[in-house]
Scaffold this active site. Structure first.
Site, PDB file in Angstrom:
ATOM      1  N   SER A 181       0.799  -1.223   0.000  1.00  0.00           N
ATOM      2  CA  SER A 181       0.000   0.000   0.000  1.00  0.00           C
ATOM      3  C   SER A 181       0.833   1.276   0.000  1.00  0.00           C
ATOM      4  CB  SER A 181      -0.934   0.001   1.204  1.00  0.00           C
ATOM      5  OG  SER A 181      -0.190  -0.049   2.397  1.00  0.00           O
ATOM      6  N   HIS A 209      -5.677  -4.187  -0.694  1.00  0.00           N
ATOM      7  CA  HIS A 209      -5.735  -3.105  -1.687  1.00  0.00           C
ATOM      8  C   HIS A 209      -6.010  -3.626  -3.095  1.00  0.00           C
ATOM      9  CE1 HIS A 209      -4.668   0.609   0.481  1.00  0.00           C
ATOM     10  NE2 HIS A 209      -4.043  -0.208   1.317  1.00  0.00           N
ATOM     11  N   LYS A 240     -12.074  -0.930   2.150  1.00  0.00           N
ATOM     12  CA  LYS A 240     -11.396  -0.096   1.150  1.00  0.00           C
ATOM     13  C   LYS A 240     -12.313   0.038  -0.063  1.00  0.00           C
ATOM     14  CE  LYS A 240      -6.945  -0.595   3.201  1.00  0.00           C
ATOM     15  NZ  LYS A 240      -6.076  -1.623   3.734  1.00  0.00           N
TER      16      LYS A 240
HETATM   17  C1  LIG Z   1      -5.758  -1.868   5.129  1.00  0.00           C
HETATM   18  C2  LIG Z   1      -5.101  -3.174   5.255  1.00  0.00           C
HETATM   19  C3  LIG Z   1      -5.491  -4.081   6.237  1.00  0.00           C
HETATM   20  C4  LIG Z   1      -6.506  -3.712   7.282  1.00  0.00           C
HETATM   21  O1  LIG Z   1      -7.790  -3.668   6.764  1.00  0.00           O
HETATM   22  P1  LIG Z   1      -8.944  -3.074   7.679  1.00  0.00           P
HETATM   23  O2  LIG Z   1     -10.173  -3.669   7.121  1.00  0.00           O
HETATM   24  O3  LIG Z   1      -8.901  -1.587   7.533  1.00  0.00           O
HETATM   25  O4  LIG Z   1      -8.662  -3.507   9.066  1.00  0.00           O
HETATM   26  C5  LIG Z   1      -4.897  -5.318   6.273  1.00  0.00           C
HETATM   27  N1  LIG Z   1      -3.942  -5.656   5.385  1.00  0.00           N
HETATM   28  C6  LIG Z   1      -3.522  -4.810   4.438  1.00  0.00           C
HETATM   29  C7  LIG Z   1      -2.473  -5.243   3.480  1.00  0.00           C
HETATM   30  C8  LIG Z   1      -4.084  -3.528   4.347  1.00  0.00           C
HETATM   31  O5  LIG Z   1      -3.662  -2.687   3.409  1.00  0.00           O
END
Ligand SMILES: *Cc1c(COP(=O)(O)O)cnc(C)c1O
Length: 392
Positions: A181, A209, A240
């Site tokens: 990310s 992502h 997301k």
């Molecule tokens: C954003 C993210 C998470 C966490 O996701 P949430 O639903 O916001 O807790 C986990 N792993 C990765 C790779 C992320 O980018």
């Protein structure tokens, strides 16, 4: 001296280093434009890739869900029973992603904390990409397994570490982010898979992502690489591109069954709320119905990244809509972000420990919610601030 004076010292240290994060307040729904700290600004921050966080169909589904089934799940699912919208969502997500089964969690973070410790324990070893997400790292630590980092996106380094270490352990797990990310690069899943197959290791990818972004109509990284059935377990998020909140674990049905019996955030923490589940069902409907939003997201990303390169910015090596604008030292990135805000652009600076020291950046998150004129507006501001601060 109070027993907490060290906290004040730590916080002052962050402020002096330009690493203290002042979190802005958003006073409007999510979208291309936001009301932030009393000001209307173009949103370049959120992970709302498809603009679903305030999409009329999603909002409507959440409201209707509340009318039908209320708000709270009232207890953990394994003790007090599980509500039908959650079961329906899991079936729909499994079908959408083309896997045997899926289970939802409160968040993607919780999904990682649940999954890794049910797969490996004290006698086992985890091979983890050096740049994996914090929730993978924490899941690895909770498992008690030996953690060995391999070089970022480097199957040869993975194999070297396996050869050196695997024989001392009972079982091995290889885990990687799908999309990283901070840089927007994609894990070389086919090459990593070949290594895991050769040594018969469990293989897990966190596609937070990539969910709703990569693959046909947003079906994720496994679909992107045409690797259905080859990945044991896939983590995803509903927070997301899906625009709601929640985590998913998708893949082998045995692993999903095992998580229902042993995944601690499943057993000891309540489920996502009822309107969350209904909103996510509506998101699956939208994604299955049309690829329009995913297509627009990629078109927007290509447009913005192309123009930023022409302006002379270093935008790293992203392969996704994530656009890092590399600035070097954290104070410069913070100043850049403040100057952009003066130009009505909301784009946050990222510094250590989110990214390594000396690699501070502004991260622009492109969305299908942006119009081309929104992107042009952003580009004009980047050009102005970039010249003013001597970056371009
Ligand atoms: C954003 C993210 C998470 C966490 O996701 P949430 O639903 O916001 O807790 C986990 N792993 C990765 C790779 C992320 O980018």
């Amino acid at each position: 001296m109070s027993k907490l004076s060290w906290v004040s010292e730590e916080l002052d240290g962050l402020k002096q280093a330009g690493l203290f994060n002042r979190i802005r307040t958003i006073e409007s729904p999510q979208g291309a434009w936001l009301q932030v700290d009393g000001k209307r600004v173009l949103n370049f921050c959120s992970n709302n890739y498809l603009g679903l966080a305030n999409h009329p169909a999603i909002v409507k589904a959440a409201k209707e869900g509340i009318d039908k089934m209320g708000v709270g799940p009232a207890a953990v699912r394994s003790i007090a029973g599980t509500m039908s919208p959650h079961i329906e969502l899991e079936k729909r997500l499994a079908a959408f992603k083309g896997v045997e089964a899926a289970i939802t969690f409160q968040s993607g973070f919780a999904a990682n904390l649940a999954t890794i410790p049910v797969l490996v324990g004290k006698e086992d070893v985890i091979f983890s990409d050096r740049l994996n997400h914090a929730s993978i790292i924490d899941g690895c630590r909770l498992s008690g397994a030996k953690i060995i980092a391999y070089e970022h996106n480097d199957p040869a380094s993975l194999e070297e570490q396996i050869k050196l270490n695997l024989s001392q352990y009972r079982r091995g797990l290889v885990v990687t982010d799908g999309v990283f990310s901070m840089d927007g690069d994609i894990a070389p899943l086919p090459a990593l898979y070949e290594v895991t197959k050769k040594y018969d290791l469990l293989f897990m990818v966190d596609d937070a992502h990539g969910e709703g972004v990569l693959g046909k109509g947003g079906r994720g990284i496994v679909d992107h690489f045409g690797m259905h059935g080859k990945i044991d377990v896939e983590i995803g998020t509903l927070s997301k591109a899906f625009g709601v909140v929640g985590g998913i674990v998708a893949g082998n049905a045995l692993i999903i069954d095992w998580l229902r019996q042993r995944g601690r955030p499943f057993l000891f923490s309540s489920a996502m709320t009822v309107p969350d589940a209904y909103a996510c069902l509506a998101a699956v409907d939208l994604l299955e119905g049309s690829t329009e939003l995913v297509d627009r997201l990629w078109k927007n990303a290509e447009y913005f990244k192309g123009k930023m390169k022409l302006l002379g910015f270093d935008i790293g090596h992203s392969e996704t809509p994530i656009t890092p604008v590399m600035l070097g030292e954290a104070p410069l990135a913070q100043q850049f972000s403040r100057e952009l805000f003066e130009e009505n652009i909301f784009a946050m600076a990222l510094g250590f420990p989110t990214v390594p020291k000396g690699l501070a950046r502004i991260r622009v998150m492109i969305s299908a919610a942006h119009s081309l004129s929104d992107l042009d507006h952003g580009l004009t501001a980047f050009e102005k601030v970039g010249k003013k601060l001597g970056v371009i």
